[in-house]
Design an enzyme around this catalytic site. Structure first.
Site, PDB file in Angstrom:
ATOM      1  N   GLU A  70       0.845  -1.204   0.000  1.00  0.00           N
ATOM      2  CA  GLU A  70       0.000   0.000   0.000  1.00  0.00           C
ATOM      3  C   GLU A  70       0.879   1.252   0.000  1.00  0.00           C
ATOM      4  OE1 GLU A  70      -3.035  -0.491  -0.679  1.00  0.00           O
ATOM      5  OE2 GLU A  70      -3.088  -2.638  -0.218  1.00  0.00           O
TER       6      GLU A  70
ATOM      7  N   HIS B 211       1.555   2.125  -3.522  1.00  0.00           N
ATOM      8  CA  HIS B 211       0.401   2.867  -4.066  1.00  0.00           C
ATOM      9  C   HIS B 211       0.421   4.318  -3.572  1.00  0.00           C
ATOM     10  CE1 HIS B 211      -1.835  -0.313  -5.999  1.00  0.00           C
ATOM     11  NE2 HIS B 211      -1.955  -1.038  -4.903  1.00  0.00           N
TER      12      HIS B 211
END
Lengths: 500, 500
Positions: free
Chosen positions: A266, A269
């Site tokens: 994450e 991202h």
């Protein structure tokens, strides 16, 4: 109207839309983090109204005529402005084709769907989720038919997440992986298994959280603009612009690595989102350009860097510090091998780097069948379980470990899965480019991610959605994308680990 | 237009406004709970836009003509509908008088103000907060002058939080408290101090949180609709309707009771909000009618019930369970006395029940002086410190323990403080009514808050904002409000504790 005035209006419009997106993101995040259990209807009420406002704003007559006017004066616009107009007109033309009642029902459905999925997963009872999932797929098909009646509906959704992607190109891509990886995995299965016992034990959430923050700092995430919280299924979201990004993770009490690599994933991202050029804030160009480019970044940090020998060696001392006494006798080599153990498993996000693509392939096969009307929603658990048996040799014990394992379908992410595997493959080709410019291993060894992140920012992040994914790929990989580079990388890495 | 159609539009309008309120509340809460530090500008951008949308919605021509039309057909409306129209027209006529640039600047200022206050408090440096605070007071005065040029601006704000309240009535109210409580506190100071050492020690946040949830459950808060989180200064907010309410607390590592009584206090607010009749959801009548009625509920649970002998005796076993070993030797009587120790202190929310009003009086005196132009913003710390010395005999060590101690001014809550003391006084008179209907002590003894909460729901909560506070008071206290009832209660209770 003057073009300069129209551009001002365009910026104000995008600014307002970013405010609605911000509100909707935070409402969604609240629902999957700290919201009390019985507040779904209340939140759904608010999100319904805000979605309706946003829909009106995006598709209103005033907006359309503004965009058409600017489209007619393309040559007077900057590259960025022209791209904004293009993207907004495109999504507008798509939205206009979807009747408002369908659009609103779909938005509401996703809120309910998420809550029902949570409940169904908790009770491991697919039947609680099946009706809403059926309706989500129905509306997904209907929306595709409204927007692109000339296209196969599944091709429409594949292309939506990744321009140019079709069932045919997916079949080719997965074909290469299947042809070369399946026999390779079989070879690994014949070798003695690596010992990953060091990753099992009791790992209290607060200690895992401490490690999560260390990992965020280590890979260079600016925590002044990025916060971490916990959810059932980890995700990344930006709040209105790249200036405020949130990631989530999930702490398993008895296994230490799932959260570690979720946070790094994450985090990839998040850095892509946060890396947009300053002047893209509050515009439609802010944030990543496509799902697979996004996954190329998240899985780049998670696997290509994060599961490398040099990275795991740097992380081991942090792990030792967060779990005193538990890792004292673990050598860097043992830790590296444990982290990279290849073993078929039930949950995609726990899967090792090699078997991971097969999970994606299963999801792709199922979605194809649903769209083709070859399977009923009620039969999905059975289909899921039979494919898991066929590709991974596993007997799925319950829906919680099978078809209910993650929230993608509940959140309407249909046609999205192939991007996970594509992203991994892109990343494997990108690192060759990066290595030509800088000594990646040395940078990690020095605990200095600045150069790595700067490279990604320069070549990928700063552009936000300025380029289509295929344009960006052409800039990065003038020789063309080749899935064999990814498979080569996997085979080389894991041949060493398993002494093949 | 048909009246029935207009009513439908009225409900849709309120529904939409509740969605914006929900978004703004959650954005605010995010900012003071988990948001990354450097995201204020981004959040402020979004909140500015949503506030502007809400302002346009509330003051738009279409809204005004709808409300005027319905106002002209009052006799065909239900009591609730007529009240909605009245309240919306009233706030509309007020809002219309405030120029939009002032209104928007004010809303943005509050977001910045909160962030600057946090920073200033952390550094205990008032000068970091002074400029924004000065501007908040300036705009507060300006808004009063725009809306009610005929009124004294401070009277305008007092009345805004509590209809009918003026400097004159506050002076009378505080006069009674001062006359009877100040000598009483002096008498207490001559007696031996009670021992509250059991409340000091090491109390890890996670154990305090466990206790907080026990207390929420004990007083009957429905956690399916009410969540708890942590902030610098505790507060309660509803998310769009009474169906989703959030409270916050602050865990002090070395003192156990501040969070306990914060949770009960905010729990009282939360139950008042959550107790609105079902059909008030998504309307302007949803939630409490005024600040002092709100405080009458929060301080009712916190003090009149929460700090009673029977309540503390029930809570002691919970405290023992959450902090194993630490309270084994503490008797219910010791615990009760410790909880009710009277001692002048710096922080209002930590103050005991008796000296509490003096903190409120100080704030009231300061606000009066600021409005009268009798003190410069830069001199507030000095004024604060001299009043603390005069009323409470304390030397304030730094601004963190003085003028910067809470977020009220940063959040624009000016003219709000008197309601804290008024609410306490109302609550003391309400319990007499409740006792006439049910055996309150026996209910607490039985751990059964259902009857207590049902009484409050029947007499206060269900009405939401259907009645003005003075109407509600007249219904509850036909004999009239008398601050002496409150003072009698305090003197009786604390004479026993201090053997006077």
């Amino acid at each position: 109207m003057e073009v300069s005035q129209a551009v001002e209006k365009l910026m104000a419009l995008q600014s307002k839309m970013s405010a609605y997106r911000h509100a909707l993101s935070i409402l969604y995040t609240d629902g999957v983090t700290v919201a009390p259990k019985e507040t779904t209807a209340n939140r759904s009420h608010t999100m319904g109204i805000l979605n309706e406002e946003m829909y009106k704003l995006s598709t209103g007559e005033e907006t359309i005529s503004l965009l058409e006017f600017l489209d007619g004066h393309k040559e007077e616009l900057t590259k960025k402005q022209a791209r904004m107009v293009y993207l907004m007109l495109k999504s507008n033309r798509e939205l206009q084709k979807i009747p408002m009642d369908i659009y609103l029902e779909y938005q509401k459905l996703l809120v309910e769907g998420d809550a029902l999925w949570h409940d169904a997963k908790e009770k491991s009872d697919f039947s609680l989720f099946a009706p809403v999932l059926g309706r989500i797929f129905e509306l997904t098909k209907q929306m595709a038919a409204f927007v692109a009646p000339e296209k196969d509906p599944y091709d429409y959704w594949l292309d939506k997440y990744e321009r140019g992607l079709t069932k045919a190109s997916c079949d080719r891509f997965f074909g290469v992986l299947k042809e070369r990886l399946v026999p390779f995995i079989a070879k690994i299965a014949e070798k003695p298994q690596v010992d990953d016992s060091c990753l099992h034990g009791d790992f209290p959430a607060w200690q895992q959280e401490k490690l999560a923050y260390k990992l965020m700092d280590f890979i260079g995430i600016d925590r002044g603009h990025c916060a971490l919280s916990t959810t059932e299924h980890p995700f990344t979201t930006s709040y209105g612009s790249h200036l405020d990004v949130r990631i989530t993770t999930n702490y398993r009490p008895h296994k230490v690595d799932p959260s570690m690599f979720s946070v790094i994933h994450e985090g990839g991202h998040a850095m892509y989102e946060m890396g947009s050029a300053e002047d893209l804030a509050y515009t439609v160009l802010d944030g990543g350009t496509s799902m697979s480019i996004h996954e190329s970044q998240s899985r780049f940090y998670e696997n290509i860097l994060g599961r490398s020998e040099v990275f795991t060696a740097k992380v081991l001392p942090m792990v030792r510090e967060c779990f005193p006494g538990k890792f004292d006798d673990v050598t860097p080599e043992q830790f590296y091998k444990a982290i990279n153990k290849v073993e078929p498993s039930f949950i995609r996000i726990d899967a090792d780097e090699v078997t991971y693509s097969l999970h994606v392939m299963i999801r792709y096969e199922i979605e194809k069948k649903i769209f083709a009307g070859e399977v009923a929603i009620d039969d999905l658990p059975a289909l899921w379980n039979s494919l898991m048996k066929e590709y991974l040799g596993l007997e799925v014990p319950d829906d919680k470990h099978g078809v209910l394992q993650d929230s993608h379908w509940a959140n309407g992410n249909i046609g999205y899965f192939p991007s996970y595997a594509l992203g991994s493959a892109y990343g494997a080709q990108f690192i060759g480019k990066m290595r030509a410019d800088l000594d990646v291993d040395k940078a990690i060894e020095a605990g200095d991610f600045a150069a790595i992140n700067a490279w990604n920012r320069e070549h990928i992040w700063q552009y936000g959605s300025l380029y289509e994914p295929d344009e960006l790929l052409a800039m990065l990989l003038p020789e063309g994308f080749d899935p064999n580079v990814y498979v080569d990388y996997l085979i080389e890495k894991y041949s060493k680990i398993y002494d093949l």
